[in-house]
Scaffold this motif. Sequence first.
Motif, PDB file in Angstrom:
ATOM      1  N   THR A 157     -89.019 -18.138 -72.684  1.00 13.87           N
ATOM      2  CA  THR A 157     -88.968 -16.616 -72.420  1.00 13.87           C
ATOM      3  C   THR A 157     -88.565 -16.155 -73.746  1.00 13.87           C
ATOM      4  OG1 THR A 157     -88.182 -17.357 -70.206  1.00 13.87           O
ATOM      5  CG2 THR A 157     -87.825 -15.152 -70.955  1.00 13.87           C
ATOM      6  N   TYR A 272     -89.127  -8.469 -69.991  1.00 15.91           N
ATOM      7  CA  TYR A 272     -89.130 -10.052 -69.692  1.00 15.91           C
ATOM      8  C   TYR A 272     -87.866 -10.589 -69.669  1.00 15.91           C
ATOM      9  CZ  TYR A 272     -93.945 -11.899 -70.135  1.00 15.91           C
ATOM     10  OH  TYR A 272     -95.054 -12.298 -70.141  1.00 15.91           O
ATOM     11  N   GLY A 275     -87.083 -11.292 -66.089  1.00 20.64           N
ATOM     12  CA  GLY A 275     -87.374 -12.396 -65.532  1.00 20.64           C
ATOM     13  C   GLY A 275     -86.539 -13.636 -65.719  1.00 20.64           C
ATOM     14  N   SER A 278     -83.889 -13.205 -63.053  1.00 16.48           N
ATOM     15  CA  SER A 278     -84.322 -13.764 -61.879  1.00 16.48           C
ATOM     16  C   SER A 278     -84.915 -15.110 -61.506  1.00 16.48           C
ATOM     17  CB  SER A 278     -85.705 -12.753 -61.441  1.00 16.48           C
ATOM     18  OG  SER A 278     -86.548 -12.897 -62.211  1.00 16.48           O
ATOM     19  N   SER A 279     -85.364 -15.716 -62.598  1.00 20.22           N
ATOM     20  CA  SER A 279     -85.985 -17.214 -62.452  1.00 20.22           C
ATOM     21  C   SER A 279     -84.827 -18.012 -61.989  1.00 20.22           C
ATOM     22  CB  SER A 279     -86.829 -17.691 -63.590  1.00 20.22           C
ATOM     23  OG  SER A 279     -85.917 -17.715 -64.764  1.00 20.22           O
ATOM     24  N   CYS A 298     -89.928 -12.282 -53.358  1.00 19.00           N
ATOM     25  CA  CYS A 298     -90.222 -12.000 -54.602  1.00 19.00           C
ATOM     26  C   CYS A 298     -91.478 -11.437 -54.935  1.00 19.00           C
ATOM     27  CB  CYS A 298     -90.055 -13.243 -55.686  1.00 19.00           C
ATOM     28  SG  CYS A 298     -88.331 -14.094 -55.951  1.00 19.00           S
ATOM     29  N   THR A 325     -91.734  -7.637 -63.262  1.00 17.44           N
ATOM     30  CA  THR A 325     -91.304  -8.551 -64.024  1.00 17.44           C
ATOM     31  C   THR A 325     -90.488  -9.515 -63.314  1.00 17.44           C
ATOM     32  OG1 THR A 325     -91.879  -7.707 -65.833  1.00 17.44           O
ATOM     33  CG2 THR A 325     -90.716  -9.806 -66.293  1.00 17.44           C
ATOM     34  N   THR A 326     -89.430  -8.901 -62.676  1.00 19.74           N
ATOM     35  CA  THR A 326     -88.145  -9.670 -62.075  1.00 19.74           C
ATOM     36  C   THR A 326     -88.741 -10.332 -60.892  1.00 19.74           C
ATOM     37  OG1 THR A 326     -86.682  -8.008 -62.699  1.00 19.74           O
ATOM     38  CG2 THR A 326     -86.162  -9.274 -60.582  1.00 19.74           C
ATOM     39  N   PHE A 329     -91.200 -13.385 -61.918  1.00 23.71           N
ATOM     40  CA  PHE A 329     -90.648 -14.634 -62.469  1.00 23.71           C
ATOM     41  C   PHE A 329     -89.581 -15.240 -61.352  1.00 23.71           C
ATOM     42  CE2 PHE A 329     -91.596 -13.340 -66.778  1.00 23.71           C
ATOM     43  CZ  PHE A 329     -91.986 -14.503 -67.456  1.00 23.71           C
ATOM     44  N   HIS A 332     -92.353 -17.485 -59.634  1.00 29.23           N
ATOM     45  CA  HIS A 332     -92.776 -18.377 -60.154  1.00 29.23           C
ATOM     46  C   HIS A 332     -91.614 -19.702 -60.600  1.00 29.23           C
ATOM     47  CE1 HIS A 332     -94.034 -20.851 -63.633  1.00 29.23           C
ATOM     48  NE2 HIS A 332     -93.193 -20.297 -64.597  1.00 29.23           N
TER      49      HIS A 332
END
Length: 401
Positions: A157, A272, A275, A278-279, A298, A325-326, A329, A332
């Motif tokens: 990231t 980013y 993200g 959030s991931s 999400c 973006t939040t 990710f 993902h």
Amino acid sequence: MSVDASPTRDWVGHDAGSSGYRRILIGLFAAGIGTFGQMYSTQGILPTLGRALEVNEASAALTVSMATLGLSVSVLGWSWLADRIGRAPAMKIAMSFSLVLGLLTPIAPGFTTLLVLRSLEGLALGGVPALAVAYLAEEIHSRHVSVAAAIYISGTTVGGLLGRVVTGPFADLGGWRTGVAAGGILSAVAVIIAIALIPRAQGWVRPTGKPTTSVRQGVLANLRDPGMLVLYGQAALLMGGFVATYNYLGYRLEGEPFGLPVAISSQIFFAYLGGTVSSSVAGRLAATHGRRKVMLTCVVVMIVGVLMTLPDNLVMILAGLLILTTGFFGAHGVASGWVGARARVGKAQASALYNLFYYGGSSLFGWLLGYAYVIGWTGLATAVLALALASLTWSFFLARD
């Protein structure tokens, strides 16, 4: 370069606090920076690059798509090579090639040569994401693998962020070549640190039988699993829309009514950081509330973010980008973890296939949606929403925890 030896009989992995543990964490963090910083070095300066090389928006975006396409088609090949020589040597070979190619890219004499070099970069760069997590699982004590993997992912990231935001100010000063050169030097330093620090593997065991056979069996087993196909499809659709948003937003911000210089417009990638948070949060929520519910939530968050970018209001656009973006990710993070948990055989191939679809979707839609941008941001946003809604529908009816 020597081939990794077979592990000692009772090898359980480097424990936290040991020298080997620290070397692996720092080395793979640096590998993540070097790999993803290099792969996305042109994304933040696409308008500048396009003007200099006299190509349209979709063509300029090919400098990103060709790199991600090269990565997507190479991950299975790197998995095959690693089964023959070990994860660490394969990753170091990949990083060595990528270092050279990254330094050659800024001196490409024309657009066609630039695309060829970016494709070769992607082929080389695929060796790190294809193998890093499997290497960690073999070399780190099982108690600490999740923490180590999170540190590696944070490196990817940070690398993706630095590769995008560093190039903008330098491109503003000296053109796209100066910007890409700055990103290439940053990535080269990170790659040298990674190659120097990543230790010889002690947990790798050469697979029995022919490696080609084991790879093929793992690929076929995962492609025959309907649940895996849902996750692979979701990766392609969401990543495609996400990358397209970032590819073309710079054109919008540098044009009317905003008129931002590239040194400022390229800083949108700081979103980013949403993200990065959030991931990991989505992963914890999935453990308590179920993967399917969290993943669908999400995707809805991502859709809300896209809608917020529609008005010509800079604050709304930036807030929407952060929310988009939040959500992306988060989805993902859940999906990639779900792939590893679901795979019964061929875990390495399951992860490689996820990367293939993930970056394949990035390559295809990151380029193709440029033609939707011909009618303006509304056209681009509508196309991104269509991909997100298709993913939401696909996952709602077919995904199961």
